[in-house]
Design a protein around this motif. Structure first.
Motif, PDB file in Angstrom:
ATOM      1  N   UNK A 119      94.029  15.861  61.779  1.00 49.97           N
ATOM      2  CA  UNK A 119      92.989  16.287  60.826  1.00 49.97           C
ATOM      3  C   UNK A 119      92.840  15.182  59.746  1.00 49.97           C
ATOM      4  N   UNK A 120      91.658  15.308  58.916  1.00 53.75           N
ATOM      5  CA  UNK A 120      91.515  14.344  57.925  1.00 53.75           C
ATOM      6  C   UNK A 120      92.694  14.405  56.794  1.00 53.75           C
ATOM      7  N   UNK A 121      93.098  15.513  56.537  1.00 52.83           N
ATOM      8  CA  UNK A 121      94.070  15.533  55.488  1.00 52.83           C
ATOM      9  C   UNK A 121      95.370  14.978  56.043  1.00 52.83           C
ATOM     10  N   UNK A 122      95.609  15.290  57.055  1.00 52.53           N
ATOM     11  CA  UNK A 122      96.896  14.706  57.970  1.00 52.53           C
ATOM     12  C   UNK A 122      96.677  13.280  57.966  1.00 52.53           C
ATOM     13  N   UNK A 123      95.499  12.716  58.327  1.00 56.60           N
ATOM     14  CA  UNK A 123      95.586  11.068  58.268  1.00 56.60           C
ATOM     15  C   UNK A 123      95.793  10.483  57.086  1.00 56.60           C
ATOM     16  N   UNK A 124      94.956  11.002  55.985  1.00 59.91           N
ATOM     17  CA  UNK A 124      95.210  10.481  54.767  1.00 59.91           C
ATOM     18  C   UNK A 124      96.638  10.817  54.189  1.00 59.91           C
ATOM     19  N   UNK A 125      97.583  11.783  54.578  1.00 60.57           N
ATOM     20  CA  UNK A 125      98.688  11.851  54.164  1.00 60.57           C
ATOM     21  C   UNK A 125      99.652  10.840  54.660  1.00 60.57           C
ATOM     22  N   UNK A 126      99.439  10.650  55.942  1.00 62.98           N
ATOM     23  CA  UNK A 126     100.295   9.525  56.589  1.00 62.98           C
ATOM     24  C   UNK A 126      99.931   8.139  56.004  1.00 62.98           C
ATOM     25  N   UNK A 127      98.666   7.855  55.658  1.00 61.93           N
ATOM     26  CA  UNK A 127      98.289   6.511  55.213  1.00 61.93           C
ATOM     27  C   UNK A 127      98.866   6.357  53.627  1.00 61.93           C
ATOM     28  N   UNK A 128      98.814   7.594  52.940  1.00 60.72           N
ATOM     29  CA  UNK A 128      99.489   7.586  51.712  1.00 60.72           C
ATOM     30  C   UNK A 128     100.977   7.133  51.607  1.00 60.72           C
ATOM     31  N   UNK A 143      89.348   3.540  56.492  1.00 64.75           N
ATOM     32  CA  UNK A 143      87.866   3.646  57.097  1.00 64.75           C
ATOM     33  C   UNK A 143      87.314   4.968  57.015  1.00 64.75           C
ATOM     34  N   UNK A 144      86.470   5.305  56.285  1.00 65.85           N
ATOM     35  CA  UNK A 144      86.086   6.643  56.024  1.00 65.85           C
ATOM     36  C   UNK A 144      84.994   6.917  57.059  1.00 65.85           C
ATOM     37  N   UNK A 145      84.501   6.075  57.883  1.00 69.78           N
ATOM     38  CA  UNK A 145      83.846   6.438  59.375  1.00 69.78           C
ATOM     39  C   UNK A 145      84.621   7.061  60.221  1.00 69.78           C
ATOM     40  N   UNK A 146      85.847   6.333  60.342  1.00 71.29           N
ATOM     41  CA  UNK A 146      86.835   6.936  61.227  1.00 71.29           C
ATOM     42  C   UNK A 146      87.474   8.323  60.622  1.00 71.29           C
ATOM     43  N   UNK A 147      87.414   8.382  59.228  1.00 72.84           N
ATOM     44  CA  UNK A 147      88.077   9.936  58.829  1.00 72.84           C
ATOM     45  C   UNK A 147      87.086  10.721  59.260  1.00 72.84           C
ATOM     46  N   UNK A 148      85.843  10.401  59.072  1.00 69.58           N
ATOM     47  CA  UNK A 148      84.854  11.471  59.277  1.00 69.58           C
ATOM     48  C   UNK A 148      84.742  12.123  60.686  1.00 69.58           C
ATOM     49  N   UNK A 183      92.715  17.948  48.095  1.00 70.06           N
ATOM     50  CA  UNK A 183      92.874  18.887  49.171  1.00 70.06           C
ATOM     51  C   UNK A 183      92.716  20.488  48.961  1.00 70.06           C
ATOM     52  N   UNK A 184      92.208  21.114  49.919  1.00 64.73           N
ATOM     53  CA  UNK A 184      92.101  22.452  49.630  1.00 64.73           C
ATOM     54  C   UNK A 184      92.317  23.085  51.205  1.00 64.73           C
ATOM     55  N   UNK A 185      93.352  23.922  51.304  1.00 64.15           N
ATOM     56  CA  UNK A 185      93.713  24.363  52.583  1.00 64.15           C
ATOM     57  C   UNK A 185      94.233  23.336  53.598  1.00 64.15           C
ATOM     58  N   UNK A 186      93.440  23.102  54.732  1.00 65.81           N
ATOM     59  CA  UNK A 186      93.777  22.190  55.587  1.00 65.81           C
ATOM     60  C   UNK A 186      92.857  20.894  55.677  1.00 65.81           C
ATOM     61  N   UNK A 187      92.103  21.001  54.689  1.00 69.56           N
ATOM     62  CA  UNK A 187      90.880  19.922  54.726  1.00 69.56           C
ATOM     63  C   UNK A 187      91.101  19.027  53.277  1.00 69.56           C
ATOM     64  N   UNK A 188      90.532  18.031  53.323  1.00 72.10           N
ATOM     65  CA  UNK A 188      90.520  17.044  52.216  1.00 72.10           C
ATOM     66  C   UNK A 188      88.936  16.452  52.036  1.00 72.10           C
ATOM     67  N   UNK A 189      88.894  16.087  51.038  1.00 73.26           N
ATOM     68  CA  UNK A 189      87.722  15.338  50.654  1.00 73.26           C
ATOM     69  C   UNK A 189      87.903  14.276  49.619  1.00 73.26           C
ATOM     70  N   UNK A 190      87.417  13.074  49.883  1.00 73.22           N
ATOM     71  CA  UNK A 190      87.244  11.833  49.214  1.00 73.22           C
ATOM     72  C   UNK A 190      86.246  11.733  48.058  1.00 73.22           C
ATOM     73  N   UNK A 191      86.631  11.683  46.981  1.00 75.75           N
ATOM     74  CA  UNK A 191      85.862  11.703  45.510  1.00 75.75           C
ATOM     75  C   UNK A 191      86.090  10.675  44.819  1.00 75.75           C
ATOM     76  N   UNK A 192      85.486  10.841  43.589  1.00 67.67           N
ATOM     77  CA  UNK A 192      85.574   9.912  42.784  1.00 67.67           C
ATOM     78  C   UNK A 192      85.687  10.498  41.331  1.00 67.67           C
ATOM     79  N   UNK A 193      86.522  10.328  40.440  1.00 72.31           N
ATOM     80  CA  UNK A 193      86.530  10.882  39.194  1.00 72.31           C
ATOM     81  C   UNK A 193      86.075   9.938  38.048  1.00 72.31           C
ATOM     82  N   UNK A 194      85.194  10.421  37.350  1.00 76.16           N
ATOM     83  CA  UNK A 194      84.492   9.533  36.275  1.00 76.16           C
ATOM     84  C   UNK A 194      85.618   9.211  35.016  1.00 76.16           C
TER      85      UNK A 194
END
Length: 437
Positions: free
Chosen positions: A109-118, A134-139, A392-403
């Protein structure tokens, strides 16, 4: 005596074909409804499938994650990580750039991939600014399993379309069968059984499905493929077509059987007494002889004597009106310009992101803002400080930017403060369960 078993099947099919040719309006409305329902569900499903497949094919050959400007030691750690499937190494001025593919990334899942990369970054002690996912791949990865927002929307629309279509087919067959009550009575007089009458109507619906469902599948497939032709996959479309065919076929059969069974139970004598304004269960019952006739009373009598037909008609009109209203509101509410100008693009048409830890000093030392503003066609330049983040929320994750608010921004903020004292050196202490502050 009932029809002989050996000849009943051929006779039932002959009667069904003649009924379709005789009641062309019923057949036409039912056929159009089946085609529209099938094409709409198939079109939405194929559109989503082609969209996902096109995205997946578009990222083939691209690295899933890149580690830029890292040391030789960090490069060795990443290359030896068990979660790394393949690595392409490039050395630039004593530093290394790595293009990495993760083991079984397509199954994550997106969250799983991001977790592995981290985890890979953490093991090699690589800072986030040197990690490019690669955001295109994550999507292309699911953000919540099979029940994600896109699939849920298609499922809800499909259920609504099936309900509306079943109501329309039910209504069409109900009204048509009401007009055929006397004919059914004659057939029962000749020896036709309730089961054979039911089989005849089932065969009618089967013939309509044989014509309508393939036509709907073709129309829906062409519609869905037209948006993303590069995402076409025969195997996926075939599976979708089989599933959609089964759902539509079962919905049509269920909507047809109820009025057919009611009509088949009517006795030949009561069928001959039927006038067309009565409910099946009340055929042959004696009504009051004296009634006050007025437009309102006549309408009420018609509703009471055949309340099922009235209820189905009102429900069909209500659901159809709801669909048209929702579609109109959605189309009228979409503002393409506002969608394009969302996020940082509400301030301009171009976004320049310096990849450095000391962005403020880099921009000010190089005079980048002044240089860009001096160029022809540039109206203004707005700078913004942000930190890339993943939440992350539940089994999903969202790329964001904090001002981020810098010290220079407080001069502008202080003029807007209504109450209290705020300064850049202020800190608020947070206590955590593990003792951290």
């Amino acid at each position: 005596m009932a029809l002989h078993k050996n000849g009943s099947t051929a006779m039932i099919k002959t009667l069904a074909r003649r009924d379709i040719m005789h009641n062309k309006i019923k057949a036409l409305f039912s056929l159009v409804t089946i085609i529209l329902a099938t094409s709409l569900i198939m079109g939405l499903s194929v559109f989503e499938s082609c969209y996902k497949t096109d995205m997946i094919r578009g990222v083939e050959g691209q690295p899933q994650v890149q580690f830029i400007e890292i040391t030789a030691e960090q490069s060795k750690i990443i290359q030896s990580d068990i979660d790394v499937a393949s690595v392409s190494v490039e050395e630039v001025s004593g530093l290394y750039n790595l293009k990495v593919d993760v083991v079984d990334a397509r199954k994550m899942t997106q969250l799983g991939f991001v977790t592995v990369v981290e985890n890979i970054s953490s093991n090699a002690e690589v800072e986030g600014t040197h990690v490019l996912k690669n955001d295109a791949f994550i999507n292309t990865l699911p953000d919540g399993g099979l029940i994600n927002s896109e699939n849920l929307l298609i499922l809800l629309i499909g259920i609504l379309v099936i309900i509306v279509s079943a109501l329309v087919v039910y209504n069409v067959f109900y009204l048509a069968i009401v007009s055929q009550i006397k004919e059914f009575g004659r057939l029962k007089t000749l020896g036709m059984t309730e089961k054979q009458i039911t089989r005849m109507t089932k065969y009618e619906s089967k013939m309509l499905c044989i014509i309508g469902i393939p036509a709907g599948l073709i129309i829906g497939s062409i519609f869905g493929r037209s948006f993303y032709p590069n995402g076409w996959s025969w195997s996926k479309v075939t599976v979708i077509g089989i599933f959609v065919s089964f759902i539509v076929y079962r919905a049509v059969r269920m909507s047809v059987m109820k009025p057919t069974k009611l009509a088949a139970k009517v006795s030949p004598i009561n069928a001959l007494k039927f006038t067309g304004d009565q409910d099946f269960k009340h055929i042959g019952e004696t009504a009051r002889l004296k009634r006050k006739l007025s437009p309102m009373n006549i309408a009420c009598i018609s509703i009471k004597t055949n309340w099922r037909r009235f209820a189905i008609t009102v429900l069909s009109l209500g659901v159809s009106g709801l669909l048209f209203t929702l579609a109109s509101v959605y189309i009228a509410s979409v503002n393409v310009e506002s969608i394009v100008k969302s996020g940082v693009f509400q301030y301009g048409q171009y976004l320049i992101q310096p990849l450095t830890d000391d962005a403020d000093e880099y921009i000010s030392d190089k005079g980048i803002v002044a240089d860009i503003e001096s160029r022809n066609g540039v109206k203004y330049v707005k700078t913004a400080r942000e930190i890339e983040s993943v939440w992350a929320y539940g089994s999903s994750s969202v790329d964001d930017a904090t001002s981020v608010i810098g010290q220079k921004d407080y001069a502008d903020i202080s003029s807007e403060i209504i109450e209290g004292d705020v300064n850049y050196q202020s800190r608020r202490k947070y206590d955590f369960d593990d003792g951290r502050t």
